[in-house]
Design a protein around this motif. Structure first.
Motif, PDB file in Angstrom:
ATOM      1  N   SER A  25       1.023  -1.012  -0.113  1.00  0.00           N
ATOM      2  CA  SER A  25      -0.020  -0.024   0.229  1.00  0.00           C
ATOM      3  C   SER A  25       0.878   1.217   0.153  1.00  0.00           C
ATOM      4  O   SER A  25       2.080   1.281   0.595  1.00  0.00           O
ATOM      5  CB  SER A  25      -1.007   0.040   1.426  1.00  0.00           C
ATOM      6  OG  SER A  25      -1.846   1.303   1.234  1.00  0.00           O
ATOM      7  N   CYS A  26       0.598   2.191  -0.751  1.00  0.00           N
ATOM      8  CA  CYS A  26       1.274   3.524  -0.911  1.00  0.00           C
ATOM      9  C   CYS A  26       0.169   4.589  -1.213  1.00  0.00           C
ATOM     10  O   CYS A  26      -0.875   4.377  -1.766  1.00  0.00           O
ATOM     11  CB  CYS A  26       2.286   3.496  -1.624  1.00  0.00           C
ATOM     12  SG  CYS A  26       2.144   3.492  -3.406  1.00  0.00           S
ATOM     13  N   VAL A  27       0.793   6.001  -1.122  1.00  0.00           N
ATOM     14  CA  VAL A  27       0.038   7.082  -1.463  1.00  0.00           C
ATOM     15  C   VAL A  27       1.052   7.543  -2.816  1.00  0.00           C
ATOM     16  O   VAL A  27       2.018   8.095  -2.568  1.00  0.00           O
ATOM     17  CB  VAL A  27      -0.099   8.066  -0.655  1.00  0.00           C
ATOM     18  CG1 VAL A  27      -0.765   9.190  -1.301  1.00  0.00           C
ATOM     19  CG2 VAL A  27      -0.867   7.496   0.666  1.00  0.00           C
ATOM     20  N   ARG A  33      -4.458   6.529  -2.724  1.00  0.00           N
ATOM     21  CA  ARG A  33      -3.982   5.600  -2.073  1.00  0.00           C
ATOM     22  C   ARG A  33      -4.279   4.197  -2.807  1.00  0.00           C
ATOM     23  O   ARG A  33      -5.227   4.045  -3.597  1.00  0.00           O
ATOM     24  CB  ARG A  33      -4.666   5.128  -0.808  1.00  0.00           C
ATOM     25  CG  ARG A  33      -4.224   4.229  -0.098  1.00  0.00           C
ATOM     26  CD  ARG A  33      -4.536   4.046   1.293  1.00  0.00           C
ATOM     27  NE  ARG A  33      -3.953   5.118   1.916  1.00  0.00           N
ATOM     28  CZ  ARG A  33      -2.638   5.020   2.799  1.00  0.00           C
ATOM     29  NH1 ARG A  33      -1.883   4.099   2.440  1.00  0.00           N
ATOM     30  NH2 ARG A  33      -2.435   6.063   3.365  1.00  0.00           N
ATOM     31  N   THR A  35      -3.123   0.196  -3.597  1.00  0.00           N
ATOM     32  CA  THR A  35      -2.833  -1.149  -3.223  1.00  0.00           C
ATOM     33  C   THR A  35      -2.184  -2.256  -4.159  1.00  0.00           C
ATOM     34  O   THR A  35      -3.163  -2.243  -5.219  1.00  0.00           O
ATOM     35  CB  THR A  35      -3.881  -1.794  -2.240  1.00  0.00           C
ATOM     36  OG1 THR A  35      -5.065  -1.722  -3.138  1.00  0.00           O
ATOM     37  CG2 THR A  35      -4.128  -0.983  -0.917  1.00  0.00           C
TER      38      THR A  35
END
Length: 223
Positions: A25-27, A33, A35
């Motif tokens: 998961s990251c922005v 966001r 995933t």
């Protein structure tokens, strides 16, 4: 398959599945966001969180290096490896030096042996110069006879050959004397290093002195 066994198998499969179900998961740069079940391409330059199946954070994955950062890291790694190899080489060189020369007497003996061959070469060349002067005297006497006349070809060739041989021997003597200075300088530098090593300086801890350049047409002391 009995029910207890079936239940055990199902529990085991569920545990493996839960363990394997990891989510990245990251922005991203646009604030979205994202995933995925694998590292997210859009966030390679950003921090990513590796989540367990229950949503808890298992690991924080740092940003992947840029091309420039990777090149810089590789350069630093190579430099560190070169410095480590140089250090090991310096330690080995100093240990070999101590093994060859356990005391100053051994070093002095090696210096004299290295100088002896060159000194013999100087003596040989100087003796040859004396011979060439002797050979030249009757040629000059004959030259007086032909003053104002055309010199015979043979006499001219003999004089030219004598001149060339004399010039070559003088050049050789000069080179050999320069080589003696070089060898002495080399052994002086080596002796200064050895004295510190004999006094207890750790092998590889001393800076290396620049080696004197060999005179042209002569061999180095180590050959």
């Amino acid at each position: 398959m009995t029910r207890p066994i079936l239940a055990g198998v199902l529990v085991g499969l569920f545990a493996v599945s839960a363990q394997a179900a990891q989510i990245y998961s990251c922005v991203d740069g646009n604030g979205r966001r994202l995933t995925s079940d694998r590292p997210i391409r859009e966030c390679l330059a950003r921090e990513q969180r590796l989540l367990n199946a229950d949503g808890s954070v298992k690991q924080v994955v740092p940003p992947t290096m840029t091309v420039d950062e990777l090149a810089e890291a590789e350069a630093k790694k190579r430099q560190a490896e070169l410095e480590r190899a140089a250090k090991q080489d310096a330690v080995r060189r100093d240990r070999n030096l101590l093994a060859r020369f356990p005391d100053e007497a051994a070093h002095s003996k090696a210096r004299e042996a290295a100088l002896d061959d060159v000194r013999k070469g100087v003596k040989f060349s100087e003796d040859r110069l004396v011979e060439l002067q002797k050979e030249r005297k009757p040629l000059l006497d004959e030259l007086e006879f032909y003053k104002g006349k055309k010199l015979p070809l043979k006499l001219r060739q003999q004089l030219d050959a004598n001149d060339a041989a004399t010039t070559a021997q003088r050049s050789l003597v000069q080179n050999q004397k320069e080589e003696i200075k070089r060898i002495d300088s080399l052994y002086d530098s080596e002796l200064a290093r050895l004295r510190k090593l004999w006094a207890g300086a750790p092998a590889g801890s001393l800076p290396l002195a620049a080696s004197p350049t060999p005179a042209s047409g002569t061999k180095s002391a180590g050959n």
